[in-house]
Design a protein around this motif. Sequence first.
Motif, PDB file in Angstrom:
ATOM      1  N   PHE A  33     102.346  43.380   4.428  1.00  0.00           N
ATOM      2  CA  PHE A  33     103.299  43.472   5.535  1.00  0.00           C
ATOM      3  C   PHE A  33     102.581  43.977   6.785  1.00  0.00           C
ATOM      4  N   HIS A  34     102.644  43.180   7.837  1.00  0.00           N
ATOM      5  CA  HIS A  34     101.891  43.460   9.055  1.00  0.00           C
ATOM      6  C   HIS A  34     102.780  43.390  10.287  1.00  0.00           C
ATOM      7  N   VAL A  35     102.263  43.916  11.395  1.00  0.00           N
ATOM      8  CA  VAL A  35     102.902  43.748  12.700  1.00  0.00           C
ATOM      9  C   VAL A  35     101.808  43.393  13.704  1.00  0.00           C
ATOM     10  N   ARG A  36     102.021  42.294  14.403  1.00  0.00           N
ATOM     11  CA  ARG A  36     101.022  41.762  15.340  1.00  0.00           C
ATOM     12  C   ARG A  36     101.516  41.947  16.774  1.00  0.00           C
ATOM     13  N   ARG A  37     100.590  42.157  17.690  1.00  0.00           N
ATOM     14  CA  ARG A  37     100.935  42.246  19.112  1.00  0.00           C
ATOM     15  C   ARG A  37     100.756  40.868  19.736  1.00  0.00           C
ATOM     16  N   ASP A  38     101.843  40.314  20.232  1.00  0.00           N
ATOM     17  CA  ASP A  38     101.784  39.014  20.907  1.00  0.00           C
ATOM     18  C   ASP A  38     101.948  39.211  22.411  1.00  0.00           C
ATOM     19  N   HIS A  39     101.242  38.347  23.180  1.00  0.00           N
ATOM     20  CA  HIS A  39     101.323  38.444  24.638  1.00  0.00           C
ATOM     21  C   HIS A  39     101.387  37.040  25.236  1.00  0.00           C
ATOM     22  N   PRO A  40     102.559  36.384  25.084  1.00  0.00           N
ATOM     23  CA  PRO A  40     102.708  35.047  25.672  1.00  0.00           C
ATOM     24  C   PRO A  40     102.587  35.132  27.200  1.00  0.00           C
ATOM     25  N   PRO A  41     102.027  34.105  27.844  1.00  0.00           N
ATOM     26  CA  PRO A  41     101.869  34.119  29.307  1.00  0.00           C
ATOM     27  C   PRO A  41     103.186  34.396  30.029  1.00  0.00           C
TER      28      PRO A  41
END
Length: 219
Positions: free
Chosen positions: A173-181
């Motif tokens: 179980f993970h949590v990712r940091r997303d940074h869409p434009p």
Amino acid sequence: MPHWLRKSLFIAITVLTLGTITPPPYLHSNESEAKSPSDAEVSQKEKTSDEVHILSDLEDHISSDTDIMMLPWHEVAAGTDSEELVEKWIDYTVYHADSQTINKFGTRIKSKIEDEYRELILPKLEETLADISQEADEELLRNLYITNDPSDGLGEKIFHVYDMRNGEDLYRFHVRRDHPPQQGYWFNFHYHTANDNFETHHELGTIYWDKNTPPNWMS
């Protein structure tokens, strides 16, 4: 007070004051119907005592459940009947999964997203862990552990579920940091399974952070 004495006082007060003073009500009330202060005090004490017992029983129950959660899973499993094993594993694992997630957030991230996490992510997490328990046989379930070392900094790991007998991960179980434009930063909660060598992302949900870069985990 004896009935004859109350009656005598009632008459005396009426005669001596020519009726200008009304005798107090307790002099002409039926003693059997009146409730003395001592009776009221006893009743209140009994009520208070009952409330104390109820609160004490509730506190003992909560304390007992908390104590169980602090034990290693193999000890909890050893004292659990087969019929109750699935429910106990879910309760135990959800408790620790939630604890590891909050621990990973750290103070700064927790203060901003905890409410959304509990509303959006935690129910999906509980549902997924319940599904895992249904897929496992009893022997595996008694040996299915959860890690307690979420990664800090920029690491994705929240916790893993693994087989204690061989130490192999079955779920991550993970949590990712997303940074869409132009869309700011988002936290993407997901998990992987050993069935496809942890390749597929099974999404649990996303939470928006801000346009600014979020702090490191556990900070």
